[in-house]
Enzyme design. Structure first.
Site, short mmCIF file in Angstrom:
data_model
loop_
_atom_site.label_atom_id
_atom_site.label_comp_id
_atom_site.label_asym_id
_atom_site.label_seq_id
_atom_site.Cartn_x
_atom_site.Cartn_y
_atom_site.Cartn_z
CB CYS A 1 43.61 43.25 43.18
SG CYS A 1 44.06 42.68 44.83
CG ASP B 1 31.41 52.94 49.05
OD1 ASP B 1 32.10 51.98 49.44
OD2 ASP B 1 31.76 54.13 49.17
N GLY C 1 30.17 43.99 46.12
CA GLY C 1 31.25 43.22 46.72
C GLY C 1 31.03 42.99 48.19
CG HIS D 1 36.26 49.93 43.52
ND1 HIS D 1 35.76 48.92 44.33
CD2 HIS D 1 36.47 50.99 44.33
CE1 HIS D 1 35.67 49.39 45.58
NE2 HIS D 1 36.09 50.63 45.60
N PRO E 1 34.40 39.98 42.07
CG PRO E 1 36.23 40.35 40.66
CD PRO E 1 34.80 40.73 40.87
CD GLN F 1 39.62 39.46 39.01
OE1 GLN F 1 40.14 39.25 40.10
NE2 GLN F 1 38.86 40.52 38.77
#
Length: 332
Positions: free
Chosen positions: A100, A202, A224, A169, A16, A70
């Site tokens: 985020c 990454d 992403g 992440h 997202p 989301q």
């Protein structure tokens, strides 16, 4: 990998991204090989559900199953109601944003800022899981900063709360997107929980996807920023994971067809004026890998109508496909 009743195949997921993973981009990435595409972050605050932005973000008509939406917020009851609202409007999976790093999100104690309050995390997760009959997933970072890398604790809370899958992440919040993602924390979490784990950060090539899966033991990878301007990366990763072989990079004619279809979808979804404006950032991402594309961008970004934008793009890539130098206005 399964999320509730849904088999996610291939095991490569579109992350997202606010302002990026709108419906046209999700549909494109799914068509080009993503096993799942998560929506842009949507607000849990019902006061904003009828705004133009939220209406677009909550539009899932014609989107292939499963639809993952989301939501973001800080109040358990409000998040629970947002989950119910989105499930009633087409969401098959509810994803909770605790990853985020944006300042405006974290300053309201949403996104990755929630990782600083594990009790609140538990209350939110328990409320949302109890509110809906669809699977609930969670996206987090490894922690708030290097001294507070508490993702393993959050993962345990998530599993105990009934969360169906966890995306991680490999950076802390204070890193934003700087430096290198680390995967040891993801591997440690995967070793401790029984729910599916999705590794993020990454992952920009088929080889990197394979290496991250091998290192972490994760059930899937999430892509992403590397998908911006390269939506075919999902098919490339899926093919490599399945066969160990590389698909050829798409040539100018293939890129032209993908890009024109994306532009037309943006124009139709947002209307001509907004669609032309929103398309400019995607044109920049498609063009970023070729220095000669700077002149093309200078021309196409001046387009004020959908037809101008489409014509300039088609003419440019037609010339590249024919092996001739594109003709551009001298002002470019």
């Amino acid at each position: 990998m399964r999320i509730g009743p849904y088999a996610i195949q291939p095991k490569v997921v579109l992350a997202p991204m606010a302002g990026v993973t709108d419906k046209p981009f999700r549909l494109l990435c799914k068509r080009l090989g993503a096993g799942l595409a998560v929506s842009e972050m949507t607000t849990s605050d019902p006061r904003f559900w009828n705004t133009r932005k939220s209406v677009h973000r909550m539009d899932h008509a014609g989107e292939p199953d499963p639809v993952s939406v989301q939501i973001a917020g800080t109040e358990p009851a409000v998040m629970a109601e947002a989950a119910r609202h989105n499930a009633a409007h087409g969401a098959h999976i509810i994803d909770i944003n605790m990853g985020c790093p944006a300042k405006k999100v974290c300053s309201a104690w949403a996104g990755s800022a929630l990782m600083r309050d594990e009790l609140l995390v538990a209350r939110i997760l328990e409320a949302v899981v109890a509110a809906v009959d669809v699977p609930v997933t969670l996206k987090i970072r490894t922690g708030w900063d290097a001294d507070h890398r508490n993702a393993p604790a959050i993962a345990r809370i998530a599993e105990e709360s009934g969360v169906a899958a966890l995306a991680i992440h490999g950076r802390t919040r204070d890193q934003h997107y700087a430096g290198q993602a680390e995967y040891d924390t993801i591997a440690a979490i995967k070793a401790r929980v029984s729910i599916p784990v999705i590794a993020n950060g990454d992952i920009d090539s088929p080889e990197k996807a394979r290496a991250v899966l091998d290192h972490t033991g994760a059930d899937a990878v999430m892509v992403g920023r590397a998908a911006q301007g390269r939506p075919w990366i999902f098919g490339a990763i899926a093919h490599y994971l399945a066969t160990g072989e590389h698909l050829p990079e798409p040539g100018p004619a293939k890129v032209r067809d993908i890009l024109l279809g994306h532009l037309e979808a943006l124009h139709a979804f947002y209307g001509e004026q907004a669609g032309v404006r929103i398309a400019r950032k995607h044109l920049g991402w498609y063009a970023k890998d070729r220095p000669e594309n700077r002149a093309f961008l200078a021309v196409v970004n001046r387009a004020q109508t959908a037809q101008e934008q489409l014509r300039s793009t088609r003419d440019y890539f037609d010339a590249l496909a024919a092996g001739v130098k594109p003709e551009l206005p001298a002002a470019a």
